[in-house]
Design a protein around this motif. Structure first.
Motif, PDB file in Angstrom:
ATOM      1  N   TYR A  19       0.827  -1.215   0.000  1.00 30.71           N
ATOM      2  CA  TYR A  19       0.000   0.000   0.000  1.00 30.71           C
ATOM      3  C   TYR A  19       0.857   1.260   0.000  1.00 30.71           C
ATOM      4  O   TYR A  19       1.975   1.259   0.502  1.00 30.71           O
ATOM      5  CB  TYR A  19      -0.933  -0.005   1.213  1.00 30.71           C
ATOM      6  CG  TYR A  19      -1.902  -1.141   1.158  1.00 30.71           C
ATOM      7  CD1 TYR A  19      -2.998  -1.107   0.297  1.00 30.71           C
ATOM      8  CD2 TYR A  19      -1.701  -2.277   1.926  1.00 30.71           C
ATOM      9  CE1 TYR A  19      -3.869  -2.179   0.216  1.00 30.71           C
ATOM     10  CE2 TYR A  19      -2.573  -3.345   1.858  1.00 30.71           C
ATOM     11  CZ  TYR A  19      -3.647  -3.295   0.993  1.00 30.71           C
ATOM     12  OH  TYR A  19      -4.498  -4.353   0.908  1.00 30.71           O
TER      13      TYR A  19
ATOM     14  N   GLU B  78      -1.436   5.735   3.439  1.00 29.08           N
ATOM     15  CA  GLU B  78      -2.001   5.730   4.774  1.00 29.08           C
ATOM     16  C   GLU B  78      -1.921   4.368   5.487  1.00 29.08           C
ATOM     17  O   GLU B  78      -1.534   4.288   6.655  1.00 29.08           O
ATOM     18  CB  GLU B  78      -3.455   6.172   4.601  1.00 29.08           C
ATOM     19  CG  GLU B  78      -4.302   6.185   5.803  1.00 29.08           C
ATOM     20  CD  GLU B  78      -5.762   6.428   5.411  1.00 29.08           C
ATOM     21  OE1 GLU B  78      -6.051   7.410   4.699  1.00 29.08           O
ATOM     22  OE2 GLU B  78      -6.610   5.627   5.827  1.00 29.08           O
ATOM     23  N   ILE B  79      -2.269   3.311   4.770  1.00 31.66           N
ATOM     24  CA  ILE B  79      -2.427   1.995   5.411  1.00 31.66           C
ATOM     25  C   ILE B  79      -1.166   1.526   6.157  1.00 31.66           C
ATOM     26  O   ILE B  79      -1.269   1.142   7.324  1.00 31.66           O
ATOM     27  CB  ILE B  79      -2.894   0.937   4.380  1.00 31.66           C
ATOM     28  CG1 ILE B  79      -4.186   1.418   3.748  1.00 31.66           C
ATOM     29  CG2 ILE B  79      -2.953  -0.471   4.996  1.00 31.66           C
ATOM     30  CD1 ILE B  79      -5.417   0.682   4.008  1.00 31.66           C
TER      31      ILE B  79
ATOM     32  N   VAL C   6      -5.903  -2.296  11.854  1.00 25.12           N
ATOM     33  CA  VAL C   6      -5.869  -0.980  11.205  1.00 25.12           C
ATOM     34  C   VAL C   6      -6.664  -0.005  12.069  1.00 25.12           C
ATOM     35  O   VAL C   6      -7.168  -0.385  13.129  1.00 25.12           O
ATOM     36  CB  VAL C   6      -6.421  -1.052   9.759  1.00 25.12           C
ATOM     37  CG1 VAL C   6      -5.449  -1.785   8.854  1.00 25.12           C
ATOM     38  CG2 VAL C   6      -7.788  -1.710   9.735  1.00 25.12           C
TER      39      VAL C   6
ATOM     40  N   GLN D 159     -10.287   1.224   6.182  1.00 25.00           N
ATOM     41  CA  GLN D 159      -8.970   0.613   5.937  1.00 25.00           C
ATOM     42  C   GLN D 159      -9.068  -0.916   5.994  1.00 25.00           C
ATOM     43  O   GLN D 159      -8.405  -1.621   5.248  1.00 25.00           O
ATOM     44  CB  GLN D 159      -7.969   1.093   6.993  1.00 25.00           C
ATOM     45  CG  GLN D 159      -7.665   2.584   6.903  1.00 25.00           C
ATOM     46  CD  GLN D 159      -6.862   3.063   8.103  1.00 25.00           C
ATOM     47  OE1 GLN D 159      -6.849   2.449   9.169  1.00 25.00           O
ATOM     48  NE2 GLN D 159      -6.201   4.201   7.926  1.00 25.00           N
TER      49      GLN D 159
ATOM     50  N   TYR E 260     -10.175  -3.589  13.205  1.00 27.11           N
ATOM     51  CA  TYR E 260      -9.801  -2.189  13.391  1.00 27.11           C
ATOM     52  C   TYR E 260      -9.972  -1.765  14.839  1.00 27.11           C
ATOM     53  O   TYR E 260     -10.865  -2.209  15.542  1.00 27.11           O
ATOM     54  CB  TYR E 260     -10.533  -1.266  12.416  1.00 27.11           C
ATOM     55  CG  TYR E 260     -11.977  -0.993  12.731  1.00 27.11           C
ATOM     56  CD1 TYR E 260     -12.973  -1.834  12.288  1.00 27.11           C
ATOM     57  CD2 TYR E 260     -12.335   0.139  13.474  1.00 27.11           C
ATOM     58  CE1 TYR E 260     -14.295  -1.584  12.579  1.00 27.11           C
ATOM     59  CE2 TYR E 260     -13.660   0.409  13.769  1.00 27.11           C
ATOM     60  CZ  TYR E 260     -14.632  -0.465  13.326  1.00 27.11           C
ATOM     61  OH  TYR E 260     -15.931  -0.221  13.613  1.00 27.11           O
TER      62      TYR E 260
END
Ligand SMILES: Nc1nc2c(ncn2[C@@H]2O[C@H](COP(=O)(O)OP(=O)(O)OP(=O)(O)O)[C@@H](O)[C@H]2O)c(=O)[nH]1
Ligand SMILES: [Mg+2]
Length: 306
Positions: free
Chosen positions: A214, A217-218, A244, A249, A288
């Motif tokens: 990626y 951001e990830i 995440v 995400q 997440y």
């Protein structure tokens, strides 16, 4: 007969060398090149390394304990703060500081050396060496300019141009490090490469695959936790959670019909098997935890900070 206790010459040397520098300059690549094994993960992205990672290098005359560290930055969230604490701790623990500088970057920024870094090294009061890395990407004249710039700071005992990627210039650097180490018996048995459990390296390999896959951001929002690790006769069973920060995400890391997570799993499994030297069944789950990288409890649970 105490024949289990290895004998060492009286002048055997051993001590800690902290690898310190900006993100992405090749600290982890250098440690792996010296070790001849992937101890620390390496990607093209800055801020790949998040904690202090020990690499134990043995020769007949010395044991050098390399401390790979996160690249120096001004922290913007708690995870980055913990990363900088790791770098500071390595400086405090070290007998010698090896500053790694990036030659193409020095050239790009007109050979300006970071004054805060120079102050940090000077204040440490420890012997400092510099490695000018990525010499494969610059001309000789640029190497000379960079050497002059670092020499003029007055903090480095010696400056070594190297290419960690191509394994160039590393032996003279090692020889010099050994001469600066204290006379001391080895701290670790010679068969140890590091002090971390296999779980740590497994989670780092999975994180590496996410960093590579990626863009923005990830990678910086991802943590990997090994939740189960069973050694079995034919194949080890490993389960890991990929954490995440947001539901959006999580969807990206899973991908359409699970394609993304499958790809991460395939690549990670291949490298984990290489690392462990055993067959592995790898199960990945994506979860997440809202804003974990700015939450001190999560940061602590994930093993960052003190
Ligand atoms: N051309 C070239 N590339 C290099 C060399 N050493 C490292 N690299 C590349 O530089 C990038 C960053 O390398 P890392 O070893 O992850 O750098 P790092 O300093 O550990 O980075 P952080 O962990 O983010 O602080 C990778 O793409 C490496 O392949 C080198 O000698 N020459
Ligand atoms: Mg690194």
């Amino acid at each position: 007969m105490e024949d289990d206790v290895p004998e060492y010459p009286d002048d055997y040397r051993s001590g800690y060398v902290a690898l310190i520098g900006e993100p992405n300059v090749g600290k982890s690549t250098l440690m792996n090149a010296i070790m001849g094994a992937q101890i620390s993960i390496v990607t093209r992205k800055p801020q790949t390394t998040r904690t202090m990672v020990l690499g134990i290098f043995n020769s007949d005359e010395a044991q050098i304990l390399f401390l790979d560290t996160p690249g120096l930055i001004s922290p913007k969230y708690l995870l980055q703060k913990a990363m900088m604490q790791a770098a500071e701790q390595a400086i405090a623990d070290a007998d010698i500081i090896l500053h790694i500088a990036d030659l193409p970057k020095l050239h790009k920024y007109e050979y300006k050396v970071d004054e805060r870094l120079v102050a940090l090294l000077r204040e440490s009061g420890k012997p400092c060496l510099a490695a000018l890395n990525k010499q494969d990407r610059v001309a000789d004249a640029e190497k000379k300019e960079a050497r002059n710039a670092l020499e003029s700071t007055g903090v480095f005992k010696a400056i070594h141009p190297i290419s960690a990627l191509l394994n160039e210039g590393i032996d003279p650097l090692l020889d010099e490090l050994v001469t600066l180490l204290p006379v001391h018996p080895p701290y670790f048995p010679p068969e140890h490469l590091s002090d971390r459990p296999e779980r740590f390296f497994v989670s780092e390999i999975i994180r590496e695959k996410i960093f590579e896959k990626y863009k923005q951001e990830i990678p910086y929002s991802t943590e990997v936790v090994v939740v189960d690790f069973k050694e079995k006769k034919d194949v080890d069973y490993i389960a890991a959670d990929i954490i995440v920060e947001k539901e959006s995400q999580r969807k990206i890391v899973i991908g359409a019909k699970g394609a993304a997570i499958k790809d991460i799993g395939t690549k990670a499994r291949a490298d984990i098997e290489k690392f462990l030297g055993r067959k592995v069944y790898l199960e990945l789950h994506v979860k997440y935890r809202e804003g974990w990288r700015n939450d001190k409890n999560w940061i602590k649970r994930f093993g960052y900070g003190e």
